[in-house]
Design an enzyme around this catalytic site. Structure first.
Site, PDB file in Angstrom:
ATOM      1  CE1 TYR A 131     -27.005 -24.515  45.813  1.00 54.41           C
ATOM      2  CE2 TYR A 131     -25.915 -26.213  44.511  1.00 54.41           C
ATOM      3  CZ  TYR A 131     -26.187 -25.632  45.733  1.00 54.41           C
ATOM      4  OH  TYR A 131     -25.653 -26.172  46.864  1.00 54.41           O
ATOM      5  CE  LYS A 132     -25.709 -21.839  37.791  1.00 58.59           C
ATOM      6  NZ  LYS A 132     -24.762 -22.712  38.479  1.00 58.59           N
ATOM      7  CB  THR A 133     -33.252 -20.795  35.549  1.00 60.27           C
ATOM      8  OG1 THR A 133     -32.662 -19.602  36.052  1.00 60.27           O
ATOM      9  CG2 THR A 133     -34.694 -20.513  35.158  1.00 60.27           C
TER      10      THR A 133
END
Ligand code: PLP
Length: 406
Positions: free
Chosen positions: A191-193
């Site tokens: 889900y992260k950058t």
């Protein structure tokens, strides 16, 4: 699909990642340590750590299995444990709180302010004689008031661990988030950058804290380069939170894209912010340093909770999803029924049941009035890297239509 709320590293998964992974596969060595003759000079995790440290401007970086384990490793390196209290904001992903419990310490709830991050004034109010550390979280890609938090912490002799799981690439006054405190952590979950599928990083400028982290994350191994793995020394017990070579390979390719990801997001965020600014009563989250924003999310405020809910529904009807974090199951403490009932994974409910210092800490909505107010009337929209003109036009239409309810 909750597409709008996923930070977008995976959007750019492509030939660059494949090339890095193939270099690992060609050696067949998936572990970061040992197998020196078989790996033919390929050390992806080590290289990822070096490049990540350089990118952040940090002295040391340690690749680990997740952002959650990075938090636990950092707290352990800082010698936070039973009898200690740690200040944590009420608005964050659950992992920040779990990590404190994992090391046997007691997390203490702090309020947020208009930045949606830890309120430095409340942080000072919530201290006790047992407070050892503070964990500011740079939520939704934008920095906390890290200068104030750091100054307050130093004045009270507290350690600072920055949870920058959601703010990779962000900065404050030109200095990267995660490099202000004694230690900083990052998450590379999906889900992260930027993502490595699962993974995390611990950064610090302290050689001692780096070595403690390094040893703890690999059963105490001191990683003495002069001897074989079996002959390495050890001084503390640890566990296994090692990053593997495939994660390191993907991380290298993703890291090289981070600045471009942020630049695209900034463009898209600015466009949507412009559409919203003409809507009656809409204001925006306070950004401590707009230049240092990673622009993974756009957070905006309505005058009250009822209006926020109406506007949210109207946007959803137009195909635009937003989150109201006061009602979110995983990011707001008052909604964690298992936390509130102290249901740690052991039947004795340690450390809640025996905090060692005898102090009982309460977790009451009344103690976080600003979070209760702000999160109820704030809506958060996910910003993607790829938002074609048609999508932006659809969002504009949805916003214009929804503005009728304001
Ligand atoms: C995602 C996240 C974590 C945990 O990271 P994982 O890699 O998923 O374990 C910790 N803190 C915050 C604020 C997060 O968003």
């Amino acid at each position: 699909m909750q597409g709008g709320l996923i930070m977008p590293g995976f959007e750019l998964m492509g030939p660059e990642e494949l090339k890095e992974v193939m270099e690992v596969m060609e050696t067949g060595v998936l572990m970061r340590y040992g197998f020196d003759s078989e790996r033919r000079g390929v050390f992806k995790v080590r290289q990822f750590e070096e490049e990540f440290a350089r990118y952040c401007g940090a002295g040391y970086a340690l690749g680990v299995t997740s952002g959650s384990s990075a938090l636990k490793i950092a707290l352990t390196a800082l010698d936070v444990g039973p009898g200690d209290e740690v200040l944590v904001p009420a608005f964050t992903f659950l992992a920040t709180w779990e990590a404190v419990l994992e090391v046997g310490a007691i997390p203490v709830m702090t309020d947020i302010d208009e930045t949606l991050n830890m309120d430095p004034a409340d942080m000072e109010r919530k201290m006790s004689p047992y407070t050892k550390a503070v964990v500011p979280v740079h939520m939704c890609g934008s920095g906390a008031r890290i200068d104030k938090i750091l100054e307050t912490a130093r004045r009270h002799n507290l350690l600072v661990l920055e949870d920058n799981a959601q703010g990779c690439g962000g900065s404050f006054s030109g200095k990267k988030l995660g490099t202000f405190g004694d230690m900083g952590i990052f998450s590379f979950d999906y889900y992260k950058t930027m993502t490595t599928g699962e993974g995390g990083m611990v950064i610090t400028n302290s050689e001692t804290l780096y070595h403690r982290s390094d040893e703890y994350h690999d059963h105490g191994h001191d990683h003495n380069p002069k001897v074989s793995r079996a002959m390495e020394g050890r001084s503390i017990l640890g566990f296994n939170y090692r990053m593997n070579e495939l994660q390191g390979a993907i991380g290298l390719a993703q890291l090289r894209k981070v600045d471009a990801m942020i630049a695209e997001q900034k463009k898209n965020k600015a466009a949507i912010k412009g559409m919203l600014s003409s809507a009656k009563g809409v204001t925006f989250r306070e950004l401590v340093d707009p230049q240092g924003d990673t622009a993974t999310f756009l957070a905006f405020n309505l005058p009250d909770e009822g209006t926020a809910e109406k506007f949210q529904q109207a946007l959803a009807a137009g195909g635009v999803d937003t989150v109201c974090y006061k009602r979110n199951a995983w990011h707001y403490l008052p909604n964690w029924e298992h936390f509130l009932s102290q249901s740690t994974a052991n039947s004795k409910k340690f450390p809640f049941s025996s905090p060692m210092n005898g102090r009982t800490v309460r977790y009451d909505r009344q103690d976080i009035p600003q979070a209760e107010d702000l999160l109820g009337r704030t809506l958060v929209m996910g910003i993607n890297i790829r938002m074609p003109q048609e999508r932006l036009a659809a969002i504009r239409q949805a916003i214009e239509k929804a503005a009728d309810v304001l």
